[in-house]
Design a protein around this motif. Structure first.
Motif, mmCIF file in Angstrom:
data_model
loop_
_atom_site.group_PDB
_atom_site.id
_atom_site.type_symbol
_atom_site.label_atom_id
_atom_site.label_comp_id
_atom_site.label_asym_id
_atom_site.label_seq_id
_atom_site.Cartn_x
_atom_site.Cartn_y
_atom_site.Cartn_z
ATOM 1 N N ALA A 1 19.119 -8.566 14.429
ATOM 2 C CA ALA A 1 18.650 -7.832 15.606
ATOM 3 C C ALA A 1 18.010 -6.511 15.227
ATOM 4 O O ALA A 1 17.195 -5.968 15.981
ATOM 5 N N LYS A 2 18.318 -5.966 14.058
ATOM 6 C CA LYS A 2 17.760 -4.681 13.626
ATOM 7 C C LYS A 2 16.291 -4.785 13.260
ATOM 8 O O LYS A 2 15.550 -3.810 13.368
ATOM 9 N N LYS A 3 15.845 -5.956 12.798
ATOM 10 C CA LYS A 3 14.477 -6.111 12.306
ATOM 11 C C LYS A 3 13.498 -6.194 13.472
ATOM 12 O O LYS A 3 13.674 -6.979 14.376
ATOM 13 N N LYS A 4 12.480 -5.379 13.402
ATOM 14 C CA LYS A 4 11.458 -5.369 14.451
ATOM 15 C C LYS A 4 10.191 -6.108 14.023
ATOM 16 O O LYS A 4 9.585 -6.818 14.794
ATOM 17 N N LYS A 5 9.771 -5.917 12.750
ATOM 18 C CA LYS A 5 8.542 -6.542 12.272
ATOM 19 C C LYS A 5 8.845 -7.413 11.076
ATOM 20 O O LYS A 5 9.633 -7.050 10.208
ATOM 21 N N TRP A 6 8.201 -8.580 11.036
ATOM 22 C CA TRP A 6 8.353 -9.492 9.916
ATOM 23 C C TRP A 6 7.047 -9.564 9.149
ATOM 24 O O TRP A 6 5.965 -9.404 9.712
ATOM 25 N N ASN A 7 7.147 -9.824 7.853
ATOM 26 C CA ASN A 7 5.954 -10.009 7.029
ATOM 27 C C ASN A 7 5.626 -11.487 6.846
ATOM 28 O O ASN A 7 4.569 -11.823 6.362
ATOM 29 N N ILE A 8 6.550 -12.352 7.209
ATOM 30 C CA ILE A 8 6.359 -13.792 7.043
ATOM 31 C C ILE A 8 6.072 -14.414 8.405
ATOM 32 O O ILE A 8 6.778 -14.149 9.371
ATOM 33 N N TYR A 9 5.007 -15.228 8.457
ATOM 34 C CA TYR A 9 4.628 -15.903 9.691
ATOM 35 C C TYR A 9 4.453 -17.395 9.418
ATOM 36 O O TYR A 9 4.307 -17.818 8.269
ATOM 37 N N ARG A 10 4.431 -18.178 10.486
ATOM 38 C CA ARG A 10 4.237 -19.614 10.359
ATOM 39 C C ARG A 10 2.864 -19.893 9.745
ATOM 40 O O ARG A 10 1.862 -19.292 10.127
ATOM 41 N N GLY A 11 2.830 -20.788 8.776
ATOM 42 C CA GLY A 11 1.576 -21.126 8.103
ATOM 43 C C GLY A 11 1.382 -20.396 6.793
ATOM 44 O O GLY A 11 0.505 -20.756 6.005
ATOM 45 N N ASP A 12 2.160 -19.350 6.506
ATOM 46 C CA ASP A 12 2.060 -18.626 5.243
ATOM 47 C C ASP A 12 2.629 -19.469 4.109
ATOM 48 O O ASP A 12 3.514 -20.294 4.308
ATOM 49 N N THR A 13 2.116 -19.252 2.904
ATOM 50 C CA THR A 13 2.663 -19.897 1.725
ATOM 51 C C THR A 13 3.704 -18.970 1.112
ATOM 52 O O THR A 13 3.435 -17.795 0.892
ATOM 53 N N VAL A 14 4.894 -19.515 0.855
ATOM 54 C CA VAL A 14 5.987 -18.720 0.294
ATOM 55 C C VAL A 14 6.567 -19.442 -0.921
ATOM 56 O O VAL A 14 6.337 -20.631 -1.122
ATOM 57 N N GLN A 15 7.313 -18.681 -1.730
ATOM 58 C CA GLN A 15 7.967 -19.233 -2.911
ATOM 59 C C GLN A 15 9.429 -18.842 -2.889
ATOM 60 O O GLN A 15 9.779 -17.727 -2.499
ATOM 61 N N VAL A 16 10.299 -19.755 -3.329
ATOM 62 C CA VAL A 16 11.737 -19.480 -3.400
ATOM 63 C C VAL A 16 11.964 -18.553 -4.590
ATOM 64 O O VAL A 16 11.604 -18.879 -5.722
ATOM 65 N N ILE A 17 12.563 -17.376 -4.344
ATOM 66 C CA ILE A 17 12.765 -16.393 -5.407
ATOM 67 C C ILE A 17 14.225 -16.229 -5.795
ATOM 68 O O ILE A 17 14.537 -15.563 -6.769
ATOM 69 N N SER A 18 15.129 -16.834 -5.043
ATOM 70 C CA SER A 18 16.543 -16.718 -5.357
ATOM 71 C C SER A 18 16.870 -17.606 -6.553
ATOM 72 O O SER A 18 16.701 -18.821 -6.508
ATOM 73 N N ARG A 19 17.347 -16.996 -7.632
ATOM 74 C CA ARG A 19 17.640 -17.760 -8.851
ATOM 75 C C ARG A 19 18.816 -18.714 -8.660
ATOM 76 O O ARG A 19 18.936 -19.702 -9.361
ATOM 77 N N ARG A 20 19.704 -18.398 -7.722
ATOM 78 C CA ARG A 20 20.855 -19.262 -7.487
ATOM 79 C C ARG A 20 20.513 -20.475 -6.627
ATOM 80 O O ARG A 20 21.304 -21.406 -6.520
ATOM 81 N N HIS A 21 19.346 -20.461 -5.990
ATOM 82 C CA HIS A 21 18.955 -21.588 -5.145
ATOM 83 C C HIS A 21 18.550 -22.756 -6.038
ATOM 84 O O HIS A 21 17.852 -22.574 -7.034
ATOM 85 N N ARG B 1 5.786 -8.776 -3.024
ATOM 86 C CA ARG B 1 6.465 -8.052 -1.956
ATOM 87 C C ARG B 1 5.415 -7.349 -1.125
ATOM 88 O O ARG B 1 4.437 -6.821 -1.645
ATOM 89 N N VAL B 2 5.640 -7.301 0.164
ATOM 90 C CA VAL B 2 4.703 -6.652 1.069
ATOM 91 C C VAL B 2 5.339 -5.379 1.565
ATOM 92 O O VAL B 2 6.482 -5.368 2.022
ATOM 93 N N HIS B 3 4.603 -4.259 1.442
ATOM 94 C CA HIS B 3 5.110 -2.967 1.902
ATOM 95 C C HIS B 3 4.210 -2.455 3.009
ATOM 96 O O HIS B 3 2.998 -2.634 2.994
ATOM 97 N N ARG B 4 4.817 -1.793 3.967
ATOM 98 C CA ARG B 4 4.063 -1.136 5.035
ATOM 99 C C ARG B 4 4.016 0.343 4.734
ATOM 100 O O ARG B 4 5.013 0.939 4.363
ATOM 101 N N SER B 5 2.840 0.937 4.877
ATOM 102 C CA SER B 5 2.750 2.379 4.622
ATOM 103 C C SER B 5 2.352 3.135 5.864
ATOM 104 O O SER B 5 2.038 2.595 6.873
#
Length: 120
Positions: A29-49, A116-120
């Motif tokens: 509930a704290k998050k207001k803006k997301w950097n990931i949207y439907r249709g984006d290409t993503v990669q699994v970065i968790s080494r334990r996954h 990583r995506v940063h907002r400035s």
């Protein structure tokens, strides 16, 4: 008389305890803006996954619980019951399951690497 009743009802509503959210839902509930949207290409970065390093397109977002569904990643079986009317037997279907959004990063379209995506 009606003023007293209204005051009593008001104090009762103010004195009620609030329901506490689960920690996971409170964080979501704290998050207001997301950097990931439907249709984006993503990669699994968790080494334990178990599917570390796999890439895929985002099929769905569940922002209220901080989860994403990625095409071709985190696959699981879903049972489809038999239907007597149509005569179809029971079957199993492989579908992508949701995973926490912190386990994925956006892929840079130029380099093909997770970034990583940063907002400035």
């Amino acid at each position: 008389m009606s003023g007293q009743i209204a005051r009593i009802k008001l104090t009762q509503t103010l004195m009620q305890t609030r329901k506490k959210l689960k920690p996971q839902l409170a964080e979501a509930a704290k998050k207001k803006k997301w950097n990931i949207y439907r249709g984006d290409t993503v990669q699994v970065i968790s080494r334990r996954h178990p599917e570390y390093g796999k890439q895929g397109k985002v099929l769905a977002l569940f922002r209220d619980i901080d989860r994403v569904v990625v095409d071709g990643v985190n696959l699981g079986e879903r049972k489809i019951p038999a239907n007597e009317e149509t005569g179809t037997p029971e079957s199993r279907q492989t579908v992508p399951l949701s995973m926490h959004y912190s386990n994925v990063n956006l892929v840079d379209p130029v380099t093909g690497l997770p970034t990583r995506v940063h907002r400035s």
